[in-house]
Design a protein around this motif. Structure first.
Motif, PDB file in Angstrom:
ATOM      1  N   PRO A  35      41.595  50.102  30.002  1.00  0.00           N
ATOM      2  CA  PRO A  35      41.466  49.876  28.665  1.00  0.00           C
ATOM      3  C   PRO A  35      42.760  50.358  27.970  1.00  0.00           C
ATOM      4  N   ASP A  36      43.081  49.729  26.960  1.00  0.00           N
ATOM      5  CA  ASP A  36      44.173  50.006  26.109  1.00  0.00           C
ATOM      6  C   ASP A  36      45.583  50.027  26.717  1.00  0.00           C
ATOM      7  N   ALA A  37      45.741  49.627  27.767  1.00  0.00           N
ATOM      8  CA  ALA A  37      46.948  49.343  28.578  1.00  0.00           C
ATOM      9  C   ALA A  37      47.159  47.959  28.980  1.00  0.00           C
ATOM     10  N   PRO A  38      48.559  47.677  29.221  1.00  0.00           N
ATOM     11  CA  PRO A  38      48.408  46.288  30.026  1.00  0.00           C
ATOM     12  C   PRO A  38      48.256  46.221  31.282  1.00  0.00           C
ATOM     13  N   ALA A  39      47.889  45.017  31.754  1.00  0.00           N
ATOM     14  CA  ALA A  39      47.506  44.961  33.031  1.00  0.00           C
ATOM     15  C   ALA A  39      48.642  45.246  34.111  1.00  0.00           C
ATOM     16  N   ILE A  40      48.270  46.115  35.163  1.00  0.00           N
ATOM     17  CA  ILE A  40      49.059  46.446  36.256  1.00  0.00           C
ATOM     18  C   ILE A  40      49.048  45.298  37.523  1.00  0.00           C
ATOM     19  N   TYR A  41      50.145  44.822  37.691  1.00  0.00           N
ATOM     20  CA  TYR A  41      49.924  43.957  38.998  1.00  0.00           C
ATOM     21  C   TYR A  41      51.004  44.414  40.121  1.00  0.00           C
ATOM     22  N   LEU A  42      50.171  44.575  41.228  1.00  0.00           N
ATOM     23  CA  LEU A  42      50.817  45.270  42.516  1.00  0.00           C
ATOM     24  C   LEU A  42      50.954  44.244  43.518  1.00  0.00           C
ATOM     25  N   THR A  43      52.035  43.728  43.953  1.00  0.00           N
ATOM     26  CA  THR A  43      52.444  43.107  44.893  1.00  0.00           C
ATOM     27  C   THR A  43      52.723  43.693  46.293  1.00  0.00           C
TER      28      THR A  43
END
Length: 79
Positions: A35-43
């Protein structure tokens, strides 16, 4: 009580990141939404490394241990 919950949540997510890394192969990506944060993408990257990228930004390749620490910092800022 909230400090204990926060530590438990951080430990659980760190374990989840480790489990995800163990179950995936190079190039596989997962998305962590908070919530209240940009999505985090882990590759998944080779040699116990991940590419950490947030929505709309350039990514950074880092060791898996640093990704766990960085996630703990992001969770700490969510309080």
């Amino acid at each position: 009580m909230s400090a204990q919950w926060s530590q438990l949540t951080t430990a659980t997510l760190a374990g989840a990141i480790d489990a995800w890394y163990a179950a995936t192969t190079n190039g596989d990506t997962t998305v962590i939404t908070l919530p209240d944060a940009p999505a985090i993408y882990l590759t998944h990257q080779p040699h116990a490394q991940v590419r950490w990228r947030t929505a709309g930004r350039k990514g950074l390749t880092m060791p898996l241990t640093d990704a766990r620490e960085r996630l703990a910092m992001v969770l700490g800022s969510q309080r």
